[in-house]
Scaffold this motif. Structure first.
Motif, PDB file in Angstrom:
ATOM      1  N   UNK A   1     -10.106   2.376 -13.943  1.00 40.93           N
ATOM      2  CA  UNK A   1      -9.174   2.190 -15.030  1.00 40.93           C
ATOM      3  C   UNK A   1      -9.234   0.750 -15.560  1.00 40.93           C
ATOM      4  N   UNK A   2      -9.342  -0.206 -14.677  1.00 42.83           N
ATOM      5  CA  UNK A   2      -9.428  -1.603 -15.040  1.00 42.83           C
ATOM      6  C   UNK A   2     -10.699  -1.867 -15.843  1.00 42.83           C
ATOM      7  N   UNK A   3     -11.782  -1.241 -15.470  1.00 41.69           N
ATOM      8  CA  UNK A   3     -13.053  -1.394 -16.172  1.00 41.69           C
ATOM      9  C   UNK A   3     -12.955  -0.843 -17.593  1.00 41.69           C
ATOM     10  N   UNK A   4     -12.270   0.266 -17.760  1.00 40.65           N
ATOM     11  CA  UNK A   4     -12.090   0.878 -19.079  1.00 40.65           C
ATOM     12  C   UNK A   4     -11.300  -0.058 -20.007  1.00 40.65           C
ATOM     13  N   UNK A   5     -10.282  -0.708 -19.488  1.00 44.00           N
ATOM     14  CA  UNK A   5      -9.482  -1.632 -20.271  1.00 44.00           C
ATOM     15  C   UNK A   5     -10.348  -2.812 -20.752  1.00 44.00           C
ATOM     16  N   UNK A   6     -11.185  -3.360 -19.870  1.00 47.40           N
ATOM     17  CA  UNK A   6     -12.068  -4.474 -20.244  1.00 47.40           C
ATOM     18  C   UNK A   6     -13.091  -4.027 -21.284  1.00 47.40           C
ATOM     19  N   UNK A   7     -13.593  -2.838 -21.162  1.00 52.02           N
ATOM     20  CA  UNK A   7     -14.574  -2.308 -22.115  1.00 52.02           C
ATOM     21  C   UNK A   7     -13.941  -2.178 -23.512  1.00 52.02           C
ATOM     22  N   UNK A   8     -12.739  -1.654 -23.586  1.00 52.12           N
ATOM     23  CA  UNK A   8     -12.036  -1.526 -24.865  1.00 52.12           C
ATOM     24  C   UNK A   8     -11.774  -2.905 -25.460  1.00 52.12           C
ATOM     25  N   UNK A   9     -11.372  -3.845 -24.640  1.00 46.93           N
ATOM     26  CA  UNK A   9     -11.105  -5.200 -25.109  1.00 46.93           C
ATOM     27  C   UNK A   9     -12.367  -5.848 -25.683  1.00 46.93           C
ATOM     28  N   UNK A  10     -13.482  -5.686 -25.018  1.00 47.47           N
ATOM     29  CA  UNK A  10     -14.750  -6.255 -25.495  1.00 47.47           C
ATOM     30  C   UNK A  10     -15.152  -5.606 -26.820  1.00 47.47           C
ATOM     31  N   UNK A  11     -14.985  -4.301 -26.939  1.00 51.72           N
ATOM     32  CA  UNK A  11     -15.332  -3.612 -28.186  1.00 51.72           C
ATOM     33  C   UNK A  11     -14.461  -4.113 -29.336  1.00 51.72           C
ATOM     34  N   UNK A  12     -13.179  -4.300 -29.085  1.00 45.15           N
ATOM     35  CA  UNK A  12     -12.289  -4.804 -30.126  1.00 45.15           C
ATOM     36  C   UNK A  12     -12.660  -6.220 -30.563  1.00 45.15           C
ATOM     37  N   UNK A  13     -13.027  -7.071 -29.632  1.00 45.69           N
ATOM     38  CA  UNK A  13     -13.429  -8.432 -29.949  1.00 45.69           C
ATOM     39  C   UNK A  13     -14.714  -8.423 -30.778  1.00 45.69           C
ATOM     40  N   UNK A  14     -15.671  -7.587 -30.405  1.00 40.56           N
ATOM     41  CA  UNK A  14     -16.937  -7.503 -31.149  1.00 40.56           C
ATOM     42  C   UNK A  14     -16.678  -7.014 -32.570  1.00 40.56           C
ATOM     43  N   UNK A  15     -15.830  -6.013 -32.735  1.00 40.36           N
ATOM     44  CA  UNK A  15     -15.522  -5.505 -34.075  1.00 40.36           C
ATOM     45  C   UNK A  15     -14.813  -6.566 -34.919  1.00 40.36           C
ATOM     46  N   UNK A  16     -13.910  -7.313 -34.321  1.00 38.60           N
ATOM     47  CA  UNK A  16     -13.213  -8.376 -35.049  1.00 38.60           C
ATOM     48  C   UNK A  16     -14.184  -9.466 -35.484  1.00 38.60           C
ATOM     49  N   UNK A  17     -15.118  -9.834 -34.620  1.00 45.79           N
ATOM     50  CA  UNK A  17     -16.106 -10.854 -34.975  1.00 45.79           C
ATOM     51  C   UNK A  17     -17.023 -10.377 -36.101  1.00 45.79           C
ATOM     52  N   UNK A  18     -17.412  -9.111 -36.078  1.00 46.97           N
ATOM     53  CA  UNK A  18     -18.256  -8.561 -37.146  1.00 46.97           C
ATOM     54  C   UNK A  18     -17.514  -8.588 -38.485  1.00 46.97           C
ATOM     55  N   UNK A  19     -16.246  -8.220 -38.447  1.00 51.47           N
ATOM     56  CA  UNK A  19     -15.458  -8.219 -39.667  1.00 51.47           C
ATOM     57  C   UNK A  19     -15.318  -9.629 -40.231  1.00 51.47           C
ATOM     58  N   UNK A  20     -15.072 -10.590 -39.375  1.00 53.28           N
ATOM     59  CA  UNK A  20     -14.937 -11.980 -39.805  1.00 53.28           C
ATOM     60  C   UNK A  20     -16.253 -12.499 -40.384  1.00 53.28           C
ATOM     61  N   UNK A  21     -17.365 -12.164 -39.747  1.00 48.21           N
ATOM     62  CA  UNK A  21     -18.678 -12.607 -40.232  1.00 48.21           C
ATOM     63  C   UNK A  21     -18.973 -11.984 -41.592  1.00 48.21           C
ATOM     64  N   UNK A  22     -18.648 -10.721 -41.772  1.00 47.78           N
ATOM     65  CA  UNK A  22     -18.894 -10.039 -43.043  1.00 47.78           C
ATOM     66  C   UNK A  22     -18.039 -10.671 -44.144  1.00 47.78           C
TER      67      UNK A  22
END
Length: 85
Positions: A1-22
């Motif tokens: 469960x802890x691993x799933x939370x970290x995975x979701x957090x990393x995906x959200x950070x990557x999506x936010x960075x892509x949006x900012x770069x665009x």
């Protein structure tokens, strides 16, 4: 469960960075290629003073008005209204 939370957090950070770069890239392109001043075949119309016909109370641009009366101080929308008064 802890691993799933970290995975979701990393995906959200990557999506936010892509949006900012665009967004940053779009702003840079806009500065290099500003949009045209006027799109369309007609140039932008300038504001004009509106006057009121002394006979029918309709508003019209001052450049289209007919001036009449005793001293030319009355404003009319047409020569017929100027003659009628």
């Amino acid at each position: 469960m802890n691993l799933l939370m970290w995975l979701v957090l990393v995906i959200l950070v990557v999506l936010a960075l892509k949006k900012k770069a665009r967004s940053t890239l779009d702003q840079a392109q806009t500065r290099q290629n500003p949009p045209p001043e006027q799109t369309g075949s007609r140039p932008a119309a300038k504001a004009e003073t509106m006057v009121c016909c002394a006979h029918c109370q309709i508003y019209l641009p001052a450049s289209e008005a007919v001036y009449g009366g005793e001293r030319g101080e009355q404003v009319y929308c047409s020569q017929a209204h100027a003659d009628h008064a």
